[in-house]
Write a protein that holds these residues in place. Structure first.
Motif, mmCIF file in Angstrom:
data_model
loop_
_atom_site.group_PDB
_atom_site.id
_atom_site.type_symbol
_atom_site.label_atom_id
_atom_site.label_comp_id
_atom_site.label_asym_id
_atom_site.label_seq_id
_atom_site.Cartn_x
_atom_site.Cartn_y
_atom_site.Cartn_z
ATOM 1 N N THR A 146 0.831 -1.209 0.000
ATOM 2 C CA THR A 146 0.000 0.000 0.000
ATOM 3 C C THR A 146 0.863 1.256 0.000
ATOM 4 O OG1 THR A 146 -1.736 -1.174 1.192
ATOM 5 C CG2 THR A 146 -1.830 1.228 1.213
ATOM 6 N N SER A 196 2.751 1.569 -3.381
ATOM 7 C CA SER A 196 1.879 1.969 -4.495
ATOM 8 C C SER A 196 1.464 3.431 -4.370
ATOM 9 C CB SER A 196 0.652 1.060 -4.577
ATOM 10 O OG SER A 196 -0.153 1.206 -3.438
ATOM 11 N N THR A 232 0.791 2.531 -15.065
ATOM 12 C CA THR A 232 0.157 2.125 -13.811
ATOM 13 C C THR A 232 0.345 0.635 -13.538
ATOM 14 O OG1 THR A 232 -1.963 1.897 -14.947
ATOM 15 C CG2 THR A 232 -1.537 3.977 -13.802
ATOM 16 N N THR A 233 0.392 -0.182 -14.578
ATOM 17 C CA THR A 233 0.657 -1.610 -14.383
ATOM 18 C C THR A 233 2.072 -1.828 -13.875
ATOM 19 O OG1 THR A 233 -0.896 -2.162 -16.145
ATOM 20 C CG2 THR A 233 0.651 -3.873 -15.491
ATOM 21 N N ALA A 266 2.129 -0.877 -10.232
ATOM 22 C CA ALA A 266 1.504 -1.920 -9.406
ATOM 23 C C ALA A 266 2.442 -3.107 -9.250
ATOM 24 C CB ALA A 266 0.185 -2.362 -10.027
ATOM 25 N N PHE A 321 -3.389 -7.369 -3.129
ATOM 26 C CA PHE A 321 -3.412 -6.141 -3.930
ATOM 27 C C PHE A 321 -4.480 -6.214 -5.015
ATOM 28 C CE2 PHE A 321 -2.048 -3.518 -7.487
ATOM 29 C CZ PHE A 321 -1.811 -2.311 -6.862
ATOM 30 N N CYS A 341 -8.047 -5.886 -3.571
ATOM 31 C CA CYS A 341 -8.358 -4.485 -3.233
ATOM 32 C C CYS A 341 -8.571 -3.642 -4.494
ATOM 33 C CB CYS A 341 -7.242 -3.887 -2.389
ATOM 34 S SG CYS A 341 -7.092 -4.613 -0.763
ATOM 35 N N ALA A 342 -7.700 -3.785 -5.472
ATOM 36 C CA ALA A 342 -7.833 -3.012 -6.715
ATOM 37 C C ALA A 342 -9.090 -3.416 -7.477
ATOM 38 C CB ALA A 342 -6.599 -3.196 -7.591
ATOM 39 N N SER A 355 -12.317 -1.054 -8.353
ATOM 40 C CA SER A 355 -12.742 -0.898 -9.747
ATOM 41 C C SER A 355 -14.209 -1.243 -9.936
ATOM 42 C CB SER A 355 -11.903 -1.790 -10.661
ATOM 43 O OG SER A 355 -10.563 -1.393 -10.630
#
Length: 125
Positions: A15, A18, A44-45, A48, A78, A81-82, A86
């Motif tokens: 967390t 990121s 962004t990938t 992550a 992760f 949560c993502a 979304s």
């Protein structure tokens, strides 16, 4: 008990990493003025994957065992949560490209976990 501590540590590290990486990327994107839309997804990938790598790596340094499983656990937490953000906040459905991103994040977490578990504590010259 080691597993729970390692998973909590990996969640906290992932967390934090990121947040720092995405903040730095947002700063550089704002300073550059314009950026092609296609490159935002790639950037962004990568952020992550780097965050999950650090989460898996740093959490398995303390445990020193089961690096693959702890790294995959860091990636799975992760992704959960993502994915929840979304779906619940942005009402975005998972598409075919999501499978590749999921594989990349899990693989980076697994690599970080394996490298962290197999790291030597002291290097002698």
């Amino acid at each position: 008990m080691k597993w729970v501590r390692a998973l909590i540590l990996s969640t906290v590290v992932t967390t934090g990493a990121s947040l720092v990486l995405l903040s730095a990327i947002a700063f550089f994107v704002c300073r550059s003025g314009s950026l092609p839309r296609g490159s935002v997804t790639i950037i962004t990938t990568i952020a992550a994957c780097a965050a999950v790598f650090l989460g898996g790596f740093l959490s398995t340094i303390s445990v020193r065992e089961k690096g693959l499983l702890i790294g995959l656990g860091a990636g799975a937490v992760f992704l959960i949560c993502a994915g929840a953000v979304s779906v619940l906040v942005f009402q975005v459905e998972l598409g075919p490209a999501s499978a590749g991103k999921i594989a990349e994040v899990l693989l980076s977490g697994a690599i970080g976990g394996v490298l962290g578990a197999n790291r030597k504590s002291k290097v002698k010259f």
